[in-house]
Design a protein around this motif. Structure first.
Motif, PDB file in Angstrom:
ATOM      1  N   LEU B 312      -5.003  -5.529   7.572  1.00 38.05           N
ATOM      2  CA  LEU B 312      -3.914  -4.778   6.937  1.00 38.05           C
ATOM      3  C   LEU B 312      -3.016  -5.671   6.089  1.00 38.05           C
ATOM      4  N   CYS B 313      -2.924  -6.940   6.469  1.00 44.45           N
ATOM      5  CA  CYS B 313      -1.927  -7.826   5.877  1.00 44.45           C
ATOM      6  C   CYS B 313      -2.314  -8.241   4.455  1.00 44.45           C
ATOM      7  N   ILE B 314      -1.401  -8.037   3.520  1.00 50.53           N
ATOM      8  CA  ILE B 314      -1.672  -8.423   2.133  1.00 50.53           C
ATOM      9  C   ILE B 314      -0.841  -9.647   1.737  1.00 50.53           C
ATOM     10  N   ALA B 315      -0.562 -10.499   2.732  1.00 54.29           N
ATOM     11  CA  ALA B 315       0.292 -11.664   2.483  1.00 54.29           C
ATOM     12  C   ALA B 315      -0.192 -12.502   1.298  1.00 54.29           C
ATOM     13  N   GLY B 316      -1.503 -12.615   1.145  1.00 53.56           N
ATOM     14  CA  GLY B 316      -2.035 -13.437   0.050  1.00 53.56           C
ATOM     15  C   GLY B 316      -1.553 -12.943  -1.303  1.00 53.56           C
ATOM     16  N   GLU B 317      -1.612 -11.617  -1.494  1.00 54.68           N
ATOM     17  CA  GLU B 317      -1.168 -11.065  -2.776  1.00 54.68           C
ATOM     18  C   GLU B 317       0.340 -11.220  -2.947  1.00 54.68           C
ATOM     19  N   ILE B 318       1.056 -11.105  -1.817  1.00 51.81           N
ATOM     20  CA  ILE B 318       2.515 -11.258  -1.890  1.00 51.81           C
ATOM     21  C   ILE B 318       2.889 -12.697  -2.243  1.00 51.81           C
ATOM     22  N   LEU B 319       2.209 -13.646  -1.603  1.00 56.33           N
ATOM     23  CA  LEU B 319       2.545 -15.057  -1.827  1.00 56.33           C
ATOM     24  C   LEU B 319       2.175 -15.521  -3.237  1.00 56.33           C
ATOM     25  N   GLN B 327       4.789  -2.728  -0.727  1.00 53.17           N
ATOM     26  CA  GLN B 327       3.484  -2.196  -1.118  1.00 53.17           C
ATOM     27  C   GLN B 327       2.438  -2.408  -0.028  1.00 53.17           C
ATOM     28  N   CYS B 328       2.806  -3.107   1.030  1.00 51.19           N
ATOM     29  CA  CYS B 328       1.893  -3.266   2.163  1.00 51.19           C
ATOM     30  C   CYS B 328       2.032  -2.052   3.079  1.00 51.19           C
ATOM     31  N   SER B 329       0.908  -1.454   3.452  1.00 50.15           N
ATOM     32  CA  SER B 329       0.975  -0.220   4.248  1.00 50.15           C
ATOM     33  C   SER B 329       1.571  -0.451   5.636  1.00 50.15           C
ATOM     34  N   ALA B 330       1.558  -1.705   6.092  1.00 51.21           N
ATOM     35  CA  ALA B 330       2.084  -1.985   7.428  1.00 51.21           C
ATOM     36  C   ALA B 330       3.580  -2.310   7.416  1.00 51.21           C
ATOM     37  N   PHE B 331       4.136  -2.590   6.236  1.00 49.12           N
ATOM     38  CA  PHE B 331       5.509  -3.060   6.113  1.00 49.12           C
ATOM     39  C   PHE B 331       6.495  -2.102   6.785  1.00 49.12           C
ATOM     40  N   GLY B 332       7.252  -2.637   7.745  1.00 49.78           N
ATOM     41  CA  GLY B 332       8.290  -1.836   8.398  1.00 49.78           C
ATOM     42  C   GLY B 332       7.734  -0.804   9.375  1.00 49.78           C
ATOM     43  N   LYS B 334       3.813  -0.871  11.182  1.00 49.02           N
ATOM     44  CA  LYS B 334       3.116  -1.697  12.183  1.00 49.02           C
ATOM     45  C   LYS B 334       3.622  -3.130  12.172  1.00 49.02           C
ATOM     46  N   CYS B 335       4.235  -3.537  11.095  1.00 47.78           N
ATOM     47  CA  CYS B 335       4.672  -4.928  10.959  1.00 47.78           C
ATOM     48  C   CYS B 335       6.184  -5.000  10.778  1.00 47.78           C
ATOM     49  N   THR B 336       6.852  -5.587  11.752  1.00 47.32           N
ATOM     50  CA  THR B 336       8.310  -5.786  11.698  1.00 47.32           C
ATOM     51  C   THR B 336       8.604  -7.201  12.211  1.00 47.32           C
ATOM     52  N   PRO B 340       5.447  -9.010  14.232  1.00 49.14           N
ATOM     53  CA  PRO B 340       4.874  -9.347  12.930  1.00 49.14           C
ATOM     54  C   PRO B 340       3.345  -9.367  12.952  1.00 49.14           C
ATOM     55  N   LEU B 341       2.732  -8.831  11.914  1.00 53.17           N
ATOM     56  CA  LEU B 341       1.268  -8.921  11.791  1.00 53.17           C
ATOM     57  C   LEU B 341       0.888 -10.153  10.990  1.00 53.17           C
ATOM     58  N   GLY B 342       1.747 -10.504  10.058  1.00 54.11           N
ATOM     59  CA  GLY B 342       1.433 -11.640   9.198  1.00 54.11           C
ATOM     60  C   GLY B 342       2.608 -12.599   9.158  1.00 54.11           C
ATOM     61  N   ALA B 343       2.321 -13.825   8.694  1.00 50.81           N
ATOM     62  CA  ALA B 343       3.330 -14.867   8.731  1.00 50.81           C
ATOM     63  C   ALA B 343       4.575 -14.588   7.872  1.00 50.81           C
ATOM     64  N   PRO B 344       4.467 -13.915   6.706  1.00 48.71           N
ATOM     65  CA  PRO B 344       5.699 -13.709   5.909  1.00 48.71           C
ATOM     66  C   PRO B 344       6.713 -12.806   6.597  1.00 48.71           C
ATOM     67  N   MET B 345       6.321 -12.161   7.703  1.00 45.58           N
ATOM     68  CA  MET B 345       7.270 -11.342   8.449  1.00 45.58           C
ATOM     69  C   MET B 345       7.896 -12.146   9.595  1.00 45.58           C
ATOM     70  N   VAL B 346       7.341 -13.320   9.871  1.00 43.96           N
ATOM     71  CA  VAL B 346       7.799 -14.089  11.029  1.00 43.96           C
ATOM     72  C   VAL B 346       9.006 -14.938  10.699  1.00 43.96           C
ATOM     73  N   ALA B 351       8.926 -13.652   2.580  1.00 43.00           N
ATOM     74  CA  ALA B 351       9.349 -12.553   1.702  1.00 43.00           C
ATOM     75  C   ALA B 351       9.408 -11.231   2.464  1.00 43.00           C
ATOM     76  N   CYS B 352       8.435 -10.965   3.329  1.00 41.64           N
ATOM     77  CA  CYS B 352       8.417  -9.672   4.029  1.00 41.64           C
ATOM     78  C   CYS B 352       9.638  -9.547   4.942  1.00 41.64           C
ATOM     79  N   ALA B 353       9.969 -10.634   5.643  1.00 39.68           N
ATOM     80  CA  ALA B 353      11.127 -10.597   6.535  1.00 39.68           C
ATOM     81  C   ALA B 353      12.415 -10.415   5.735  1.00 39.68           C
TER      82      ALA B 353
HETATM   83  S1  SF4 Z   1       3.423  -9.820   6.881  1.00 38.33           S
HETATM   84 FE1  SF4 Z   1       3.428  -7.680   7.480  1.00 38.33          FE
HETATM   85  S2  SF4 Z   1       4.476  -6.576   5.817  1.00 38.33           S
HETATM   86 FE2  SF4 Z   1       3.945  -8.624   5.063  1.00 38.33          FE
HETATM   87  S3  SF4 Z   1       1.982  -8.330   4.060  1.00 38.33           S
HETATM   88 FE3  SF4 Z   1       1.484  -8.952   6.154  1.00 38.33          FE
HETATM   89  S4  SF4 Z   1       1.286  -7.045   7.307  1.00 38.33           S
HETATM   90 FE4  SF4 Z   1       2.295  -6.539   5.365  1.00 38.33          FE
END
Ligand code: SF4
Lengths: 80, 365
Positions: B312-319, B327-332, B334-336, B340-346, B351-353
């Protein structure tokens, strides 16, 4: 860990082979390493990355940078 | 404009915003490299005050975010062994590995310790000769001088029970990878001031020239960020593309040369995998041959651990500035920050956090 934290040097001393200092981060005192800023003197402000002074800065800049760090660390507290 | 009063110098901020508005005639995409800058832009609400033609995208400059999943899994595998004291910067403990994080390893009874400086890890090794002490040496150019000095100390003192799990990354190769990608949108960079305090910015003029992209060394306060943007927009509007320093009070062209010498004496350039992005050639530092005996990957035989990112995590495109967190379907959902599902939320610098914290849940198209 990447954002450097500025503090004021309060004591400078040698510890084994390394030049070390006590630094005051607005009341919290830590030991840091001065090997990369040998020109530093007591009373100077230094930018600290993970326990090492990387560059020296003036007091006003140090205070402003501290504000930003505080905001980020409040966030860390909030989520941990 | 509700945040303006908080600034040290609101008049200066307003006049810089007006200046940026008056020079902007076209759409521009500008990337701030460093996660600390992303956080500061959003915290001060500056992103919302800029002319609508300027789009900020958030770069890969969060070391917690880009440390690859398999390296986290290797850390977890090492920390899970008996007779190991695993030491790390605090930010790494929450980062999710494939099945758990380092906090969970500690909760399971293993010895995982947060250190403020890598020199503390060396001291722990000295004080515990019957244990293997491992330090998780991650980070950009900002942590490398400290990590290099710790390794040198261990060598000089002949401390045999100390080793390092290295995952160092460097900014300039990441910039080049972004600029040379077919889908690149970034037209100018705000370079990370603290990285440049260590490294200087002598590596940037050739990149600015080769890709015709302005690179402006920028600090972290509102006025710094706006000064950096102002220079970048002026260059873009006039067709210039040079490396410029807007953070002169902390950054010299050559950087901290004694720190660079120590880095070079311990590390050498290696290919490095970035979480979400993949391998970028010569984008990291690894131990040079003389220091291989401190390599925790070899000592604990964890080189063959490989991992699969959450699908689910699109961190690569975000970074890389291709997508925004909402634009990530998990943002807010499944991922908070709590789960966190991916590192940018941790990390607070991710950026996600930052989007989550400051409610930037608008989807940009
Ligand atoms: S860290 Fe969470 S919100 Fe950010 S891209 Fe990955 S899954 Fe999506």
């Amino acid at each position: 860990m990447c954002l450097a934290i500025p503090g004021k040097l309060t004591e400078i001393y040698q510890k084994e082979t390394l030049r070390m200092a006590k630094i005051d981060f607005g009341g919290i005192v830590k030991e840091i390493c001065l090997e990369y800023t040998p020109e530093a003197k007591i009373g100077d402000y230094a930018l600290i990355h993970v326990g090492f002074a990387i560059s020296l800065m003036d007091e006003e800049e140090a205070q402003e940078t501290l504000k930003l760090i505080k905001e980020i660390s409040e966030f860390e507290d909030e989520i941990s | 404009m509700k945040y303006l009063d908080e600034y040290r110098n609101p008049e200066k901020v307003k006049s810089l915003l007006r200046e940026i508005e008056s020079v902007t005639t076209q759409n521009w995409v500008i990337m701030e490299v460093c996660g600390g800058q992303t956080h500061a832009f959003l915290h001060h609400g500056l992103d919302a005050m800029l002319p609508s033609q300027i789009e900020l995208v958030h770069g890969p400059g969060c070391p917690v975010c880009v440390t690859p999943l398999e390296q986290i899994d290797r850390a977890i595998a090492i920390a899970s062994q008996p007779d190991v004291i695993f030491t790390s910067y605090g930010d790494m403990l929450r980062v999710p590995g494939s099945s758990k994080n380092l906090f969970a390893v500690r909760a399971g009874g293993r010895d995982v310790r947060v250190v403020y400086s890598p020199l503390e890890a060396v001291q722990i090794a000295e004080a515990n000769p019957d244990k293997q002490v491992v330090f998780f040496a991650i980070g950009f150019e900002t942590t490398a001088p400290a990590n290099a000095m710790a390794i040198l100390q261990a060598k000089n003192k002949n401390i045999k029970n100390f080793s390092v799990l290295v995952s160092h990354v460097r900014v300039p190769p990441a910039m080049e990878a972004i600029l040379s990608s077919k889908s690149n949108r970034v037209q100018a960079f705000l370079a990370a001031g603290h990285v440049c305090a260590v490294m200087g910015f002598h590596e940037y003029p050739p990149i600015a020239e080769k890709y015709h992209a302005p690179i402006v060394v920028t600090g972290f306060e509102p006025i710094d960020l706006l000064n950096g943007l102002n220079s970048a927009v002026k260059q873009l509007e006039s067709g210039n593309a040079v490396a410029e320093n807007q953070y002169q009070r902390a950054v010299k062209f050559g950087g901290n040369e004694s720190a660079q010498r120590t880095i070079r004496s311990v590390f050498e350039s290696v290919d490095r995998k970035w979480r979400g992005i993949g391998v970028i050639p010569q984008s990291g530092w690894g131990l040079s041959p003389e220091f291989q005996m401190f390599d925790a990957e070899k000592r604990f035989d964890v080189q063959n651990i490989f991992a699969q990112e959450s699908l689910l995590c699109i961190a690569g495109e975000i970074l890389q500035g291709l997508k925004k967190p909402p634009q990530c379907s998990a943002f807010g959902k499944k991922c908070t920050p709590q789960f966190p599902l991916g590192a940018p939320m941790v990390s607070a610098e991710g950026a996600c956090a930052a989007y989550y914290k400051y409610h930037r849940d608008v989807v940009y198209e």
